[in-house]
Design a protein around this motif. Structure first.
Motif, PDB file in Angstrom:
ATOM      1  N   ASP A 164       0.834  -1.195   0.000  1.00 57.19           N
ATOM      2  CA  ASP A 164       0.000   0.000   0.000  1.00 57.19           C
ATOM      3  C   ASP A 164       0.873   1.251   0.000  1.00 57.19           C
ATOM      4  OD1 ASP A 164       0.580   0.858   2.809  1.00 57.19           O
ATOM      5  OD2 ASP A 164      -0.480  -0.987   3.303  1.00 57.19           O
ATOM      6  N   ASP A 165       0.252   2.388  -0.298  1.00 59.28           N
ATOM      7  CA  ASP A 165       0.997   3.635  -0.451  1.00 59.28           C
ATOM      8  C   ASP A 165       1.734   4.039   0.824  1.00 59.28           C
ATOM      9  OD1 ASP A 165       0.158   3.801  -3.053  1.00 59.28           O
ATOM     10  OD2 ASP A 165      -1.497   5.184  -2.637  1.00 59.28           O
ATOM     11  N   ASP A 166       1.125   3.785   1.973  1.00 57.74           N
ATOM     12  CA  ASP A 166       1.744   4.159   3.233  1.00 57.74           C
ATOM     13  C   ASP A 166       3.050   3.384   3.443  1.00 57.74           C
ATOM     14  OD1 ASP A 166       1.775   5.466   5.876  1.00 57.74           O
ATOM     15  OD2 ASP A 166       1.486   3.430   6.622  1.00 57.74           O
ATOM     16  N   ASN A 202       4.898   2.051   1.093  1.00 60.07           N
ATOM     17  CA  ASN A 202       5.856   2.520   0.093  1.00 60.07           C
ATOM     18  C   ASN A 202       6.518   3.818   0.529  1.00 60.07           C
ATOM     19  OD1 ASN A 202       5.422   0.365  -1.609  1.00 60.07           O
ATOM     20  ND2 ASN A 202       3.882   1.416  -2.850  1.00 60.07           N
ATOM     21  N   ARG A 203       5.732   4.740   1.069  1.00 65.12           N
ATOM     22  CA  ARG A 203       6.300   6.014   1.520  1.00 65.12           C
ATOM     23  C   ARG A 203       7.290   5.787   2.667  1.00 65.12           C
ATOM     24  NH1 ARG A 203       1.044   7.989   0.566  1.00 65.12           N
ATOM     25  NH2 ARG A 203       0.455   7.556   2.729  1.00 65.12           N
TER      26      ARG A 203
END
Length: 268
Positions: A173-175, A177-178
């Motif tokens: 998920d994007d979180d 990845n960040r």
């Protein structure tokens, strides 16, 4: 005919075993691990009663990259750290390690980059702790090479990590990845800014890849005031933690730990 039959049976057994080695962990398990990585700065493979070995993040990745190596390392409990952002990152590693193992002889390790391993070992030695052995999977010390672009190195690291993890779990998920990108970028910047120049009274175990450069071994030799031992490892540098290479390199680490068992028995 008998020889052909025997060869066929042996080869089939090898393929079955190799398929099991190559098979990725279930996606549910890896997603659970990713959630753990969001809450902590390390991945641990529990093995009750076994001595602990503390591995620091690879140059291009996070502690989760040691997942397969940890499954094959059956005589030690592998604690694989992420990169911890400032402030006081070295203090944080020190607190984690001494919290998990309050005393005794410590074994630290790393893959690809030895910058963080050596700096944490230096702090521990300065405070009177015994770092007896440092295991390096084709990991070289840092010389603070300002000629290398920090941004470029970080971007390459991030892409390498995400590409390596996609076959196992698909897209995170994007979180995640960040968070991953921030940690890898910070780690890359730390390596570029660090110069390992303090000798350590510890035995260095250098596990070579097929592409190891002699200068990297020489740099480790210069830092150890005790001894440097080299081993013929498995896989090219970028794939030492993957597939069959991970199994072979884990076996080498097991042999190293086995030789230290008597000294480490009091640290379990």
């Amino acid at each position: 005919d008998a020889n052909i039959a025997a060869f066929s049976d042996a080869f089939r057994e090898y393929l079955v075993e190799f398929a099991a080695v190559r098979a990725p962990p279930p996606k549910e398990r890896m997603e659970a691990l990713s959630n753990v990585m969001k809450r902590r700065e390390y991945y641990i493979r529990p093995r009750v009663g076994a001595p602990k070995v503390f591995f620091f993040p690879p140059k291009l990745s996070l502690g989760l990259s040691y997942y397969l190596l940890a499954q094959y390392l059956t005589n030690a409990e592998l604690v694989a750290f992420d990169f911890i952002e400032p402030p006081d990152r070295l203090e944080a590693y020190f607190d984690y390690i001494t919290g998990m193992q309050p005393s005794g002889r410590y074994v630290l390790g790393g893959y690809s980059s030895a910058a963080l391993v050596i700096e944490v070992a230096r702090i521990m030695r300065e405070r009177g702790l015994i770092v007896s052995d440092v295991i390096l999977l084709d990991a070289k010390p840092s010389v603070a090479d300002a000629a290398v672009s920090e941004a470029g190195a970080a971007d390459e690291s991030i892409e390498f990590f995400l590409k390596a993890m996609r076959p196992f779990v698909g897209e995170f998920d994007d979180d995640f990845n960040r968070t991953t990108c921030a940690k890898i970028r910070g780690h890359s910047q730390f390596i570029q800014a660090t110069r390992n120049d303090t000798p350590l009274d510890a035995t260095f175990h250098f596990i070579k890849s097929r592409t190891t450069v002699a200068d990297d071994i020489a740099m480790c030799q210069a830092l150890s005031t005790s001894a440097l031992r080299t081993y013929e490892g498995f896989g090219d540098h970028s794939f030492m933690l993957n597939g069959a290479a991970a199994r072979g390199n884990a076996a080498l680490i097991q042999d190293i730990i086995g030789d230290l068992t008597g000294a480490l028995r009091g640290d379990v």
